[in-house]
Design an enzyme around this catalytic site. Structure first.
Site, PDB file in Angstrom:
ATOM      1  N   ARG A   8       0.872  -1.179   0.000  1.00 51.86           N
ATOM      2  CA  ARG A   8       0.000   0.000   0.000  1.00 51.86           C
ATOM      3  C   ARG A   8       0.905   1.222   0.000  1.00 51.86           C
ATOM      4  NH1 ARG A   8       2.618   1.421   3.620  1.00 51.86           N
ATOM      5  NH2 ARG A   8       1.247   3.205   3.841  1.00 51.86           N
ATOM      6  N   GLY A   9       0.274   2.384  -0.109  1.00 55.16           N
ATOM      7  CA  GLY A   9       1.050   3.609  -0.284  1.00 55.16           C
ATOM      8  C   GLY A   9       1.015   3.946  -1.763  1.00 55.16           C
ATOM      9  N   ALA A  10       0.619   5.171  -2.085  1.00 52.32           N
ATOM     10  CA  ALA A  10       0.376   5.528  -3.479  1.00 52.32           C
ATOM     11  C   ALA A  10       1.575   5.237  -4.394  1.00 52.32           C
ATOM     12  CB  ALA A  10      -0.059   6.996  -3.559  1.00 52.32           C
ATOM     13  N   ARG A  66      -7.595  -0.534  -6.674  1.00 50.94           N
ATOM     14  CA  ARG A  66      -7.945   0.458  -5.646  1.00 50.94           C
ATOM     15  C   ARG A  66      -8.274   1.767  -6.360  1.00 50.94           C
ATOM     16  NH1 ARG A  66      -4.614   1.005  -0.294  1.00 50.94           N
ATOM     17  NH2 ARG A  66      -6.667   1.724   0.407  1.00 50.94           N
ATOM     18  N   ASP A  76      -2.548  10.534  -1.555  1.00 49.32           N
ATOM     19  CA  ASP A  76      -2.947   9.517  -2.530  1.00 49.32           C
ATOM     20  C   ASP A  76      -3.370  10.143  -3.851  1.00 49.32           C
ATOM     21  OD1 ASP A  76      -3.311   8.167   0.266  1.00 49.32           O
ATOM     22  OD2 ASP A  76      -3.109   6.571  -1.213  1.00 49.32           O
ATOM     23  N   ASN A 114      -6.086  11.722   1.138  1.00 48.29           N
ATOM     24  CA  ASN A 114      -5.074  10.949   1.856  1.00 48.29           C
ATOM     25  C   ASN A 114      -5.798  10.123   2.913  1.00 48.29           C
ATOM     26  OD1 ASN A 114      -2.258  10.288   2.237  1.00 48.29           O
ATOM     27  ND2 ASN A 114      -2.377  11.355   4.194  1.00 48.29           N
ATOM     28  N   LYS A 115      -5.056   9.267   3.581  1.00 49.21           N
ATOM     29  CA  LYS A 115      -5.601   8.345   4.571  1.00 49.21           C
ATOM     30  C   LYS A 115      -6.619   9.005   5.492  1.00 49.21           C
ATOM     31  CE  LYS A 115      -4.959   4.887   4.792  1.00 49.21           C
ATOM     32  NZ  LYS A 115      -5.902   4.012   4.056  1.00 49.21           N
TER      33      LYS A 115
END
Lengths: 351, 351
Positions: A51-53, A94, A242, A252-253
């Site tokens: 995960r993580g853009a 995603r 993101d 973002n998160k």
């Protein structure tokens, strides 16, 4: 400087296998997952093995390389059909981070630019392009680190949300890369690590990375940021992104927006770090960004232990949108960008 | 209206035993803990078998009744010495909620006012006073419910933090009592339940209570409130309080302040419900309130499962302070109090 993190890698393509550090098992186990086709890569992205853009951008690029390698196409047209199908599956894995679309588009643009229609040559070039993309991601993180470190005071208490380190990128990190660069410059950094519910990327991943790097940190629950700010214990906040809309709104998160509001109320700088590949100039503002909703179990269970009553209703958005007005500056590989963002993005963000 | 909650009670004194529903096991098990001396009551408070400012006030009062019952004192002076010792232990069991001190002081004031110095008579009267205090707590919650329900629109989406229901009081609840009263009036209420890290009182206790009461709810992570507000899905917030300073600053469960800031930014009413026993007119403002820090394990582990790396540093404040300026109104058993609070508390809060 050799540090504990160098023993690990986030993602790598070797012998036509994409290997990823399986982040679902951190910090307790360091297991790698091997994907031999693009469907496995898409599943790994959607299940958040990786995960993580920036990291999922690289994963998608390598997924395209696997799609080409595993294709049975004997001619260019059939290969393109297989690649188009893989592109759709990978992009759909995603919805929020734009890096997936960006990476897949970059691969497809490269393929479309080729003068030759030789299938094996195209397959080779796709892997070459994916490797370039991954290398550039690492270089961009180093540049972001250098650009951002200049904003960090010599003594700094920093709130960081989610995970934006080596694990969220091919290497080094975005927001956490900035923190790391400041630390490597000898600055006295202490990080308040938002645990980052529901998936606890802060408590599990960021804490683990900071421990490997020897950077002092303290884990807090996400909603303790206000108290710390009120007590004067926070000098700045820094997060990743993101997707950044063309006006500077940031997806973002989940929890990023609440942190940004708290920083705003306390007049504390709020920085967003990300590569230009996370900027979506086609999104007019934050309302154009799809916010992914993830499974209830991320909230109803922790580590397989049920928390909530049976039958509890849950709303689990994975991201939120922070309006541009709460952001002090963006830290990119191309420099630091201050407001007004819409205007200042022009000429810097070019894709 | 008969509802599922009526099967249970939060705390009761029977046959010289204090029985409490052990909230550590909810929502999965409904177990009761029996305390036969005041040390056990203090431990139950400090380990959060029972929690919520009004409920621990009642527990402390019953703890004093047990202290008197179990005392071997043959004369008034010895009994007073035993009671003083019990008072110190019970007050020290948790530092932030003022209801502990308030309840113990009420018992001691009653004892000191007695004309007779007969030990068994004093013992009987202490239990009588503890029972009165518990009964009044329930009545006060009913009054708060009525006073607060008038503030709730006919159709309302409400964010609620922590647990403030029957479990946090002797019965009915404070902030959740207001929600319950509005629901009983036939209003269409939907509650967004902050899960309330680290101990998840929202996800575990509030969700369970709302389910028993048939009030529709949705559990969210604490940091999702901003996104919901941004989408226009929240009409008001309502929380309880552990201690209110004389200027209206509020100590309440960690995360209350972050929620209040988000409500402020979005111009959403933010109500605080609590009995007058939670108001501390001796505290000039929030800086005079001690914020309890609780064990690391509340953050590093969930349900016995370790989340964080071994050796991770943690900061775990149990409460935060919300400045008076973010509070729309207080809902008490004596009425709704609007700003300026310092001035309006006079004549209403009398102790």
């Amino acid at each position: 400087m050799v540090d504990g993190l160098e023993k690990y890698f986030t993602i790598r393509y070797e012998d036509n296998i994409v290997k990823m550090l399986d982040q679902r098992y951190l910090p307790h186990q360091t297991r790698y997952l091997s994907c031999s086709d693009y469907h496995q890569v898409a599943t790994a992205i959607s299940q958040m093995v990786i995960r993580g853009a920036p990291a999922i951008g690289a994963a998608a690029a390598y997924g395209m390389a696997l799609a080409a390698y595993r294709s049975n196409a004997q001619n260019h047209l059939d290969l393109m059909a297989d690649l188009d199908k893989a592109a759709s599956v990978l992009i759909a894995s995603r919805p929020t981070a734009v890096n997936l679309t960006w990476a897949v588009k970059r691969i497809m643009d490269r393929v479309k630019s080729l003068p030759s229609h030789n299938v094996s040559e195209t397959t080779r070039i796709i892997l070459e392009e994916a490797n370039s993309l991954a290398q550039e991601d690492e270089q961009n993180c180093q540049l972001m680190g250098q650009n951002g470190a200049s904003l960090i005071p010599v003594n700094a208490n920093i709130i960081h949300h989610c995970n934006t380190g080596a694990l969220a990128t091919v290497a080094y990190g975005t927001a956490l890369g900035v923190i790391r660069a400041a630390h490597e410059q000898g600055k006295h950094i202490h990080v308040f690590v938002d645990e980052t519910r529901p998936r606890l990327q802060g408590a599990r991943l960021t804490a683990w990375e900071l421990q490997q790097l020897g950077i002092p940190y303290t884990i807090i629950v996400d909603s303790a940021s206000g108290l710390l700010m009120q007590h004067g214990k926070v000098h700045l906040c820094i997060v990743g992104c993101d997707r950044v809309a063309s006006n500077g709104d940031v997806a973002n998160k989940i929890g990023t927006y609440n942190l940004a509001m708290a920083a705003h109320v306390h007049h504390i700088p709020f920085y967003v770090a990300g590569p230009s590949s996370s900027f979506d100039m086609d999104a007019r503002d934050g309302t154009a960004i799809v916010v992914e909703e993830r499974p209830d179990e991320e909230i109803t269970q922790i580590g397989g232990v049920r928390i909530t009553p049976e039958g509890a209703e849950v709303y689990n958005p994975a991201f939120d949108i922070t309006p541009a007005k709460y952001i002090t500056a963006f830290i990119t590989e191309k420099g630091v960008i201050y407001p007004p963002f819409g205007e200042h993005f022009h000429g810097i963000i070019t894709h």
